[in-house]
Design a protein around this motif. Structure first.
Motif, PDB file in Angstrom:
ATOM      1  N   LEU A 172       0.834  -1.197   0.000  1.00 15.60           N
ATOM      2  CA  LEU A 172       0.000   0.000   0.000  1.00 15.60           C
ATOM      3  C   LEU A 172       0.868   1.245   0.000  1.00 15.60           C
ATOM      4  CD1 LEU A 172      -2.615  -1.071   2.680  1.00 15.60           C
ATOM      5  CD2 LEU A 172      -3.068  -0.766   0.267  1.00 15.60           C
ATOM      6  N   GLY A 221      -3.515   4.521  -1.724  1.00 11.74           N
ATOM      7  CA  GLY A 221      -3.824   3.929  -3.001  1.00 11.74           C
ATOM      8  C   GLY A 221      -4.589   2.618  -2.822  1.00 11.74           C
ATOM      9  N   SER A 237      -3.464  13.610  17.326  1.00  7.55           N
ATOM     10  CA  SER A 237      -4.734  13.506  16.631  1.00  7.55           C
ATOM     11  C   SER A 237      -5.059  12.029  16.500  1.00  7.55           C
ATOM     12  CB  SER A 237      -4.645  14.146  15.239  1.00  7.55           C
ATOM     13  OG  SER A 237      -4.357  15.513  15.341  1.00  7.55           O
ATOM     14  N   PHE A 286      -7.528   8.930  14.606  1.00  7.77           N
ATOM     15  CA  PHE A 286      -8.185   8.637  13.335  1.00  7.77           C
ATOM     16  C   PHE A 286      -8.782   7.228  13.360  1.00  7.77           C
ATOM     17  CE2 PHE A 286      -6.049  12.125  11.079  1.00  7.77           C
ATOM     18  CZ  PHE A 286      -4.923  12.315  11.859  1.00  7.77           C
ATOM     19  N   TYR A 333      -9.692   4.603  10.208  1.00  7.93           N
ATOM     20  CA  TYR A 333      -9.683   4.313   8.781  1.00  7.93           C
ATOM     21  C   TYR A 333     -10.491   3.031   8.554  1.00  7.93           C
ATOM     22  CZ  TYR A 333      -5.781   7.588   8.143  1.00  7.93           C
ATOM     23  OH  TYR A 333      -4.979   8.706   8.094  1.00  7.93           O
ATOM     24  N   GLN A 337     -11.088  -0.159   5.608  1.00 10.21           N
ATOM     25  CA  GLN A 337     -10.587  -0.829   4.405  1.00 10.21           C
ATOM     26  C   GLN A 337     -11.629  -1.830   3.936  1.00 10.21           C
ATOM     27  OE1 GLN A 337      -7.104  -3.361   4.846  1.00 10.21           O
ATOM     28  NE2 GLN A 337      -6.405  -2.844   2.779  1.00 10.21           N
ATOM     29  N   GLU A 349      -9.560  -3.134  -1.378  1.00 11.79           N
ATOM     30  CA  GLU A 349      -9.237  -1.717  -1.541  1.00 11.79           C
ATOM     31  C   GLU A 349      -8.184  -1.263  -0.544  1.00 11.79           C
ATOM     32  OE1 GLU A 349     -13.839  -0.558  -2.782  1.00 11.79           O
ATOM     33  OE2 GLU A 349     -12.701   0.749  -1.440  1.00 11.79           O
ATOM     34  N   GLY A 350      -7.696  -0.040  -0.750  1.00 11.73           N
ATOM     35  CA  GLY A 350      -6.816   0.576   0.241  1.00 11.73           C
ATOM     36  C   GLY A 350      -7.623   1.166   1.386  1.00 11.73           C
ATOM     37  N   LEU A 351      -6.907   1.730   2.362  1.00 11.62           N
ATOM     38  CA  LEU A 351      -7.584   2.346   3.499  1.00 11.62           C
ATOM     39  C   LEU A 351      -8.119   3.717   3.092  1.00 11.62           C
ATOM     40  CD1 LEU A 351      -5.414   0.348   4.778  1.00 11.62           C
ATOM     41  CD2 LEU A 351      -5.569   1.792   6.800  1.00 11.62           C
ATOM     42  N   LEU A 374      -9.985   7.299   5.074  1.00  7.80           N
ATOM     43  CA  LEU A 374     -10.339   7.920   6.342  1.00  7.80           C
ATOM     44  C   LEU A 374     -11.834   7.813   6.589  1.00  7.80           C
ATOM     45  CD1 LEU A 374      -9.332   9.688   8.747  1.00  7.80           C
ATOM     46  CD2 LEU A 374     -10.103  11.658   7.410  1.00  7.80           C
ATOM     47  N   LYS A 424     -12.083  11.543  12.193  1.00 11.74           N
ATOM     48  CA  LYS A 424     -10.930  11.921  12.988  1.00 11.74           C
ATOM     49  C   LYS A 424     -11.340  12.908  14.081  1.00 11.74           C
ATOM     50  CE  LYS A 424      -9.188  15.772  10.148  1.00 11.74           C
ATOM     51  NZ  LYS A 424      -8.030  16.235   9.303  1.00 11.74           N
ATOM     52  N   PHE A 465      -9.291   0.359  11.166  1.00  8.21           N
ATOM     53  CA  PHE A 465      -7.995   0.655  11.781  1.00  8.21           C
ATOM     54  C   PHE A 465      -8.081   1.941  12.590  1.00  8.21           C
ATOM     55  CE2 PHE A 465      -5.147  -2.329   9.683  1.00  8.21           C
ATOM     56  CZ  PHE A 465      -5.848  -2.679   8.543  1.00  8.21           C
ATOM     57  N   LYS A 521      -1.584  10.252  15.419  1.00  5.38           N
ATOM     58  CA  LYS A 521      -0.491  11.006  14.831  1.00  5.38           C
ATOM     59  C   LYS A 521      -0.187  12.163  15.768  1.00  5.38           C
ATOM     60  CE  LYS A 521       0.745  12.861  10.304  1.00  5.38           C
ATOM     61  NZ  LYS A 521       0.190  13.328   9.017  1.00  5.38           N
ATOM     62  N   ILE A 581       4.648  10.412  10.608  1.00  3.33           N
ATOM     63  CA  ILE A 581       4.257   9.013  10.542  1.00  3.33           C
ATOM     64  C   ILE A 581       3.167   8.697  11.559  1.00  3.33           C
ATOM     65  CG2 ILE A 581       5.093   6.643  10.675  1.00  3.33           C
ATOM     66  CD1 ILE A 581       7.914   7.790  10.349  1.00  3.33           C
ATOM     67  N   PRO A 582       2.029   8.215  11.098  1.00  2.00           N
ATOM     68  CA  PRO A 582       1.013   7.764  12.055  1.00  2.00           C
ATOM     69  C   PRO A 582       1.375   6.397  12.629  1.00  2.00           C
ATOM     70  CG  PRO A 582       0.231   7.523   9.806  1.00  2.00           C
ATOM     71  CD  PRO A 582       1.590   8.126   9.716  1.00  2.00           C
ATOM     72  N   PHE A 615      -0.478   2.931  13.661  1.00  3.76           N
ATOM     73  CA  PHE A 615      -1.727   2.216  13.409  1.00  3.76           C
ATOM     74  C   PHE A 615      -1.907   1.068  14.393  1.00  3.76           C
ATOM     75  CE2 PHE A 615      -3.464   3.845   9.459  1.00  3.76           C
ATOM     76  CZ  PHE A 615      -2.387   4.495   8.890  1.00  3.76           C
ATOM     77  N   ARG A 653      -3.679  -2.825  14.764  1.00  6.40           N
ATOM     78  CA  ARG A 653      -3.568  -3.960  13.839  1.00  6.40           C
ATOM     79  C   ARG A 653      -4.816  -4.181  13.006  1.00  6.40           C
ATOM     80  NH1 ARG A 653       0.199  -8.884  15.898  1.00  6.40           N
ATOM     81  NH2 ARG A 653       2.060  -7.627  16.196  1.00  6.40           N
TER      82      ARG A 653
END
Lengths: 113, 114
Positions: free
Chosen positions: A90, A105, B32, B34, B36, B38, B42-44, B46, B49, B89, B93, B101-102, B104, B106
């Protein structure tokens, strides 16, 4: 509509091949990231970049390299693919700052035979 | 260092049931938070938040409140649909210090049956 695109959705390669995964974002984001996602392990950061030509190792950089020659493009390179690199990859991008979310993506599912 | 802990899945519910997915965090600063989502294949993306204590994020019927006193950001929805089946997820951050870099969790898989 803002977008992060990845060059392939599915890819099959052979052990020892050099593999290029391309990612392009159209949001003028400074930060770009490569993750791999495996069942039970969540997302693991491979590399990230906070500016053109800048790169930093993430948690699992071994066996990978990256290139960022232009702001919108971030490439992940597997110099010599191995079967343990079979995974979902990803790409993500974000603007600087803690308030800003990542945009992902659709992912590339890579199989190394 | 920072960390995010989510409840293990899968969470399996019938349509119209109430959903809670627990998320707790540890952070050195003032992060902050968040959520997400998925969807399969597909990708993740948002979902919602919150950027400071007591903020409530909401989207598509989902809600989460930033609880600094319990370091939690639990995701809730009053009535789930089959189309909510996905992996969720939780992430944080840091809001300062040149954060890139956030962190995450699992991920928690949600399966909703008709």
């Amino acid at each position: 509509d803002v977008k992060v695109t990845q060059s392939s959705r599915y890819l099959v390669k052979r052990t020892g091949e050099k593999v290029f995964l391309e990612c392009v974002q159209d949001m003028d984001h400074e930060n770009m990231f490569w993750y791999r996602q495996d069942p039970g392990l969540g997302l693991r950061l491979i590399y990230f970049s906070y500016d053109v030509k800048m790169k930093e190792k993430g948690d699992i950089p071994e066996g990978y390299s990256v290139s960022r020659e232009k702001k919108e493009r971030f490439s992940l390179i597997l110099e010599s693919a191995s079967t343990n690199q079979t995974s979902m990859y990803l790409c993500a991008s974000s603007a600087h700052g803690g308030l800003n979310e990542q945009f992902f993506g659709p992912g590339t599912r890579l199989t190394v035979l | 260092g920072d960390s995010v802990t989510q409840m293990e899945g899968p969470v399996t519910l019938s349509e119209e049931a109430f959903l809670t997915i627990n998320c707790t965090y540890t952070a050195t600063g003032y992060p902050s938070l968040f959520w997400y989502v998925q969807y399969p294949g597909e990708g993740l993306q948002l979902l919602l938040k919150a950027t400071k204590a007591d903020d409530k994020g909401s989207n598509k019927g989902f809600e989460a409140t930033y609880r600094k006193e319990t370091t939690s950001f639990h995701l809730e929805k009053g009535s789930v649909q089959v189309s909510d089946s996905a992996v969720y997820f939780c992430a944080l951050k840091e809001a300062s210090g040149g954060s890139y870099i956030p962190t995450f969790g699992r991920g928690t898989s949600l399966i909703v049956h008709p």
